[in-house]
Design an enzyme around this catalytic site. Structure first.
Site, PDB file in Angstrom:
ATOM      1  N   THR A   1     -12.616 -13.632 -13.396  1.00  0.00           N
ATOM      2  CA  THR A   1     -11.848 -13.739 -15.081  1.00  0.00           C
ATOM      3  C   THR A   1     -13.075 -15.311 -15.618  1.00  0.00           C
ATOM      4  OG1 THR A   1     -10.377 -15.219 -13.933  1.00  0.00           O
ATOM      5  CG2 THR A   1      -9.403 -13.166 -13.800  1.00  0.00           C
TER       6      THR A   1
ATOM      7  N   SER B   1       0.218  -1.395   0.045  1.00  0.00           N
ATOM      8  CA  SER B   1       0.273   0.307   0.132  1.00  0.00           C
ATOM      9  C   SER B   1       0.620   1.087   0.504  1.00  0.00           C
ATOM     10  CB  SER B   1      -1.238  -0.018   0.832  1.00  0.00           C
ATOM     11  OG  SER B   1      -1.575   0.922   1.104  1.00  0.00           O
TER      12      SER B   1
ATOM     13  N   PRO C   1     -13.190 -19.901 -12.679  1.00  0.00           N
ATOM     14  CA  PRO C   1     -13.900 -19.671 -11.588  1.00  0.00           C
ATOM     15  C   PRO C   1     -13.066 -19.940 -10.598  1.00  0.00           C
ATOM     16  CG  PRO C   1     -14.119 -22.223 -12.353  1.00  0.00           C
ATOM     17  CD  PRO C   1     -13.062 -21.305 -12.605  1.00  0.00           C
TER      18      PRO C   1
ATOM     19  N   CYS D   1       1.777   6.784  -6.814  1.00  0.00           N
ATOM     20  CA  CYS D   1       1.305   8.229  -7.421  1.00  0.00           C
ATOM     21  C   CYS D   1       2.448   9.291  -6.844  1.00  0.00           C
ATOM     22  CB  CYS D   1       0.323   8.646  -7.333  1.00  0.00           C
ATOM     23  SG  CYS D   1      -0.792   7.585  -7.967  1.00  0.00           S
TER      24      CYS D   1
HETATM   25  P1  FAD Z   1       0.101  -1.323  -8.388  1.00  0.00           P
HETATM   26  O1  FAD Z   1      -0.464  -0.638  -7.212  1.00  0.00           O
HETATM   27  O2  FAD Z   1       1.715  -1.158  -9.182  1.00  0.00           O
HETATM   28  O3  FAD Z   1       0.977  -2.739  -7.075  1.00  0.00           O
HETATM   29  C1  FAD Z   1       0.982  -4.004  -7.692  1.00  0.00           C
HETATM   30  C2  FAD Z   1       1.743  -4.951  -6.995  1.00  0.00           C
HETATM   31  O4  FAD Z   1       1.803  -6.347  -7.369  1.00  0.00           O
HETATM   32  C3  FAD Z   1       3.201  -4.461  -7.072  1.00  0.00           C
HETATM   33  O5  FAD Z   1       3.606  -4.473  -5.667  1.00  0.00           O
HETATM   34  C4  FAD Z   1       3.744  -6.063  -7.090  1.00  0.00           C
HETATM   35  O6  FAD Z   1       5.168  -6.543  -6.753  1.00  0.00           O
HETATM   36  C5  FAD Z   1       3.333  -6.372  -6.520  1.00  0.00           C
HETATM   37  N1  FAD Z   1       3.115  -8.435  -7.965  1.00  0.00           N
HETATM   38  C6  FAD Z   1       3.137  -8.289  -8.926  1.00  0.00           C
HETATM   39  N2  FAD Z   1       3.395  -9.816  -9.532  1.00  0.00           N
HETATM   40  C7  FAD Z   1       3.789 -10.598  -7.026  1.00  0.00           C
HETATM   41  C8  FAD Z   1       3.518 -11.750  -7.671  1.00  0.00           C
HETATM   42  N3  FAD Z   1       3.503 -12.311  -8.671  1.00  0.00           N
HETATM   43  N4  FAD Z   1       3.475 -11.883  -6.540  1.00  0.00           N
HETATM   44  C9  FAD Z   1       3.083 -11.126  -5.110  1.00  0.00           C
HETATM   45  N5  FAD Z   1       3.398  -9.706  -5.873  1.00  0.00           N
HETATM   46  C10 FAD Z   1       3.399  -9.202  -7.019  1.00  0.00           C
HETATM   47  N6  FAD Z   1      -2.193   6.888 -11.020  1.00  0.00           N
HETATM   48  C11 FAD Z   1      -3.101   7.758 -10.787  1.00  0.00           C
HETATM   49  O7  FAD Z   1      -4.091   7.574 -11.461  1.00  0.00           O
HETATM   50  N7  FAD Z   1      -2.973   8.953 -10.666  1.00  0.00           N
HETATM   51  C12 FAD Z   1      -1.402   9.601 -10.507  1.00  0.00           C
HETATM   52  O8  FAD Z   1      -0.957  10.535  -9.852  1.00  0.00           O
HETATM   53  C13 FAD Z   1      -0.665   8.196 -10.969  1.00  0.00           C
HETATM   54  N8  FAD Z   1       1.187   8.527 -10.638  1.00  0.00           N
HETATM   55  C14 FAD Z   1       1.843   7.557 -10.470  1.00  0.00           C
HETATM   56  C15 FAD Z   1       3.012   7.454 -10.787  1.00  0.00           C
HETATM   57  C16 FAD Z   1       4.335   6.560 -10.447  1.00  0.00           C
HETATM   58  C17 FAD Z   1       5.150   6.928 -10.731  1.00  0.00           C
HETATM   59  C18 FAD Z   1       3.498   5.500 -10.718  1.00  0.00           C
HETATM   60  C19 FAD Z   1       4.324   4.041 -11.312  1.00  0.00           C
HETATM   61  C20 FAD Z   1       2.247   5.113 -11.425  1.00  0.00           C
HETATM   62  C21 FAD Z   1       1.310   6.559 -11.402  1.00  0.00           C
HETATM   63  N9  FAD Z   1       0.388   5.924 -11.027  1.00  0.00           N
HETATM   64  C22 FAD Z   1      -0.767   6.803 -11.096  1.00  0.00           C
HETATM   65  C23 FAD Z   1      -0.454   4.524 -11.312  1.00  0.00           C
HETATM   66  C24 FAD Z   1      -1.069   3.662 -10.102  1.00  0.00           C
HETATM   67  O9  FAD Z   1      -0.100   3.891  -9.250  1.00  0.00           O
HETATM   68  C25 FAD Z   1      -1.679   2.400 -11.006  1.00  0.00           C
HETATM   69  O10 FAD Z   1      -2.869   2.594 -11.528  1.00  0.00           O
HETATM   70  C26 FAD Z   1      -2.173   1.221  -9.364  1.00  0.00           C
HETATM   71  O11 FAD Z   1      -1.080   2.044  -8.435  1.00  0.00           O
HETATM   72  C27 FAD Z   1      -2.655   0.498 -10.442  1.00  0.00           C
HETATM   73  O12 FAD Z   1      -2.681  -0.624  -8.818  1.00  0.00           O
HETATM   74  P2  FAD Z   1      -2.504  -2.068  -9.014  1.00  0.00           P
HETATM   75  O13 FAD Z   1      -2.990  -2.673  -7.947  1.00  0.00           O
HETATM   76  O14 FAD Z   1      -3.114  -2.180 -10.087  1.00  0.00           O
HETATM   77  O15 FAD Z   1      -0.944  -1.977  -9.520  1.00  0.00           O
END
Ligand code: FAD
Length: 554
Positions: free
Chosen positions: A272, A38, A275, A42
């Site tokens: 997805t 967590s 199931p 951003c």
């Molecule tokens: P993430 O938050 O990326 O989390 C995925 C997690 O899964 C990661 O920590 C990874 O380590 C873990 N993981 C992956 N595969 C595995 C596995 N096989 N086993 C265990 N763990 C795994 N969005 C906005 O709306 N506004 C913003 O200002 C903005 N700024 C951003 C700035 C930066 C620098 C970045 C990188 C992104 C930004 N984003 C922004 C995009 C936003 O952060 C993402 O859209 C959001 O975090 C996606 O959430 P998520 O849970 O899909 O993935």
């Protein structure tokens, strides 16, 4: 019920917390490959620039705090290696110990996010070449800047993250060049709106190289040579920021349906093709809320909401995700750039019967100090006036107007509805007619036939044989400071007395600075029998776009 969540940041952490709020008895496990859960992805660029000073501010929760608040079993440095959908098991690797073990699930939520695209460029494995996704990436960049005092940076890719990093590297004292392969930066903007941002970025010392790709990085002892399709740059630091791709190898291996770019396909409940397996966030394909077409929009807001929806559905609540409209906002120095819904190019590609309008409005009453103008491009359905998208570039109050327009798009509102919105007003905050109301009025005037409009790009196409008239109704001072080539000048307040100077057989293309005085001029002209058209966005927009095009040619 035992729920396992892969990925413990935006979507995953949101799903976990919601699950607990709905079900005190569920066993909830988060598997997170990285060291943190967590965290504030951003906020990462702002740590590099020193705006966020404490590393601890980037990590919102720890496994311990999550356990204390939610009784959730968070396993960091723990990677899900393989999903066995048949017997509902996951092979997991504990990277702290190297141990491999199996974890069963009743329900599984995938929130593995997206990884930066790393073009297979020679030299990209040099330790002065960075990408930015995680807290450790950020710490690495900041440590490199502090220890090695690089003087110059090349940012490859002018998207949101690239531009945020450009600003922050500039704050950190580097000379920054952004190289962008497309014809303009910030893909969710149309090129005319992007030109306002490009001009401002250059004014703030960011060098932009557009329509040019990086071919190779040649590491030398003192610098990296960045070879472009046309030309070469030297940099002490290179940031690759050319976009992200869904990190879904584990899902693909489990034969969970994905589209051609690897994004997991889900239904409206985030289920997805397998199931009891849900997927959310940057790993999934979404429906574009406006066009209803499948698309990929990786943003934090949708990821969080999808996490909540997956949790709700697992707990038997009948909720659904209705699509993503790409509402996003960027701070670039003092400028704010915001978009929601579709841009003009998307409207064109989707064969929509659309039109656009540019309005230029002050953030608040101009008699109250520090009002700043914002340029707004609104895309609307031609027949109904339904709002399809908006792009806003300005300073104060841009985010608020973007959010009102985002809400209008969600609610299916038309321009007529915008004219009726009653929005908060006092002089320090807005005008009695808010910029959003002004959009409604401007479109309504067009739809009801009160005025015709033309765009900046129409001017170059007008005949130059004297068969049409370009009329500028600004003040003498404004006109003398710069005007559209070939335009004649009659200030608005003199127009009624000087109508005899205009040839009634010719169409008159009228402009002022913003489009408001020229609208009044058009109403005067129309009522005196002249055919006329108002320049959308006025000279301000025309000049900004055409001079940016000139800058690029030079
Ligand atoms: P993430 O938050 O990326 O989390 C995925 C997690 O899964 C990661 O920590 C990874 O380590 C873990 N993981 C992956 N595969 C595995 C596995 N096989 N086993 C265990 N763990 C795994 N969005 C906005 O709306 N506004 C913003 O200002 C903005 N700024 C951003 C700035 C930066 C620098 C970045 C990188 C992104 C930004 N984003 C922004 C995009 C936003 O952060 C993402 O859209 C959001 O975090 C996606 O959430 P998520 O849970 O899909 O993935």
């Amino acid at each position: 019920m035992k729920v396992v969540i892969i990925g413990g940041v935006a979507g995953g952490a949101s799903a976990a917390a919601r699950l607990r709020r709905l079900d005190e008895d569920a066993q909830i496990i988060i598997l997170e490959r990285g060291q943190y859960i967590s965290y504030a992805n951003c906020g990462l660029p702002y740590y590099v620039g020193g705006v966020i000073t404490e590393e601890s501010n980037l990590t919102l929760q720890t496994p311990q705090s999550f356990y204390e608040r939610f009784r959730i079993d968070v396993r960091t440095n723990t990677e899900a290696i393989e999903i066995h959908t048949g017997d509902k098991k996951i092979t997991v690797c504990n990277h702290n110990t190297g141990e491999l073990y199996q974890e069963t699930y009743d329900k599984l939520i995938l929130s593995p996010g997206a990884e930066p695209i790393k073009p297979n460029l020679p030299g990209s494995d040099d330790n002065r070449v960075f990408t930015l996704r995680t807290v450790p990436d950020t710490l690495k960049i900041r440590a490199y800047v502090e220890q090695n005092k690089p003087k110059s940076a090349v940012v490859i890719g002018g998207g949101y993250i690239g531009m945020e990093m450009a600003e922050n590297l500039k704050h950190a004292g580097l000379d920054v060049t952004v190289v962008e392969m497309a014809e303009h930066i910030i893909a969710p903007l149309d090129s005319d709106m992007a030109s306002l941002v490009q001009h401002y970025a250059r004014e703030n010392g960011i060098r932009l190289i557009l329509k040019n790709g990086v071919q190779a990085l040649i590491p030398a002892k003192s610098h990296i040579e960045v070879q472009l399709s046309h030309g070469t740059l030297n940099a002490d630091l290179v940031l690759m920021s050319v976009g992200v791709k869904p990190e879904t190898a584990i899902a693909q291996k489990a034969e969970i349906s994905c589209n051609s770019r690897g994004a997991i396909l889900v239904d409206e409940h985030m289920r997805t093709s397998k199931p009891d397996i849900y997927a959310v966030g940057d790993a999934i394909a979404v429906t574009n809320f406006v066009t209803k077409q499948e698309t990929y929009i990786p943003l934090a807001g949708p990821a969080n909401k999808q996490g909540r929806i997956a949790a709700d559905h697992i707990c038997g609540r009948n909720v659904s995700f209705k699509g993503t409209q790409g509402t996003s906002v960027l701070k670039l120095f003092d400028m704010t750039v915001a978009t929601t819904g579709i841009h003009e190019l998307q409207a064109k590609q989707s064969n929509l019967d659309y039109d656009t309008i540019i309005t230029y409005s002050p953030s608040h009453a101009t008699y109250y100090p520090n009002a700043k103008n914002m340029m707004i491009k609104t895309i609307f359905e031609k027949q109904s006036g339904k709002i399809l998208g908006a792009q806003l570039v300005g300073y104060k109050g841009v985010d608020k107007r973007c959010d009102v327009l985002a809400t209008a798009i969600r609610a299916g509102m038309t321009a007529y509805d915008l004219t009726e919105l009653e929005l908060a007003y006092a002089p320090p905050f807005s005008s009695a007619k808010d910029p959003v109301n002004m959009i409604g009025f401007a479109i309504e005037n067009i739809l009801t036939g009160l005025v015709k409009k033309h765009h900046w790009y129409d001017i170059a196409k007008l005949p130059k044989d004297g068969s049409v008239i370009l009329l500028d109704v600004r003040t003498d001072k404004e006109y003398e400071a710069g005007a559209i080539e070939g335009s004649i000048h009659i200030p608005l307040n003199q127009l009624r007395d000087r109508l005899h100077e205009l040839d009634v057989s010719k169409t008159i293309y009228v402009n002022c600075r913003s489009g408001q005085r020229s609208y009044i001029a058009c109403r005067i002209l129309t009522q005196h029998g002249f055919a006329c058209s108002n320049l959308s966005g006025g000279y301000e927009f025309y000049h900004a776009v055409t001079s940016e095009q000139q800058d690029e040619r030079n």
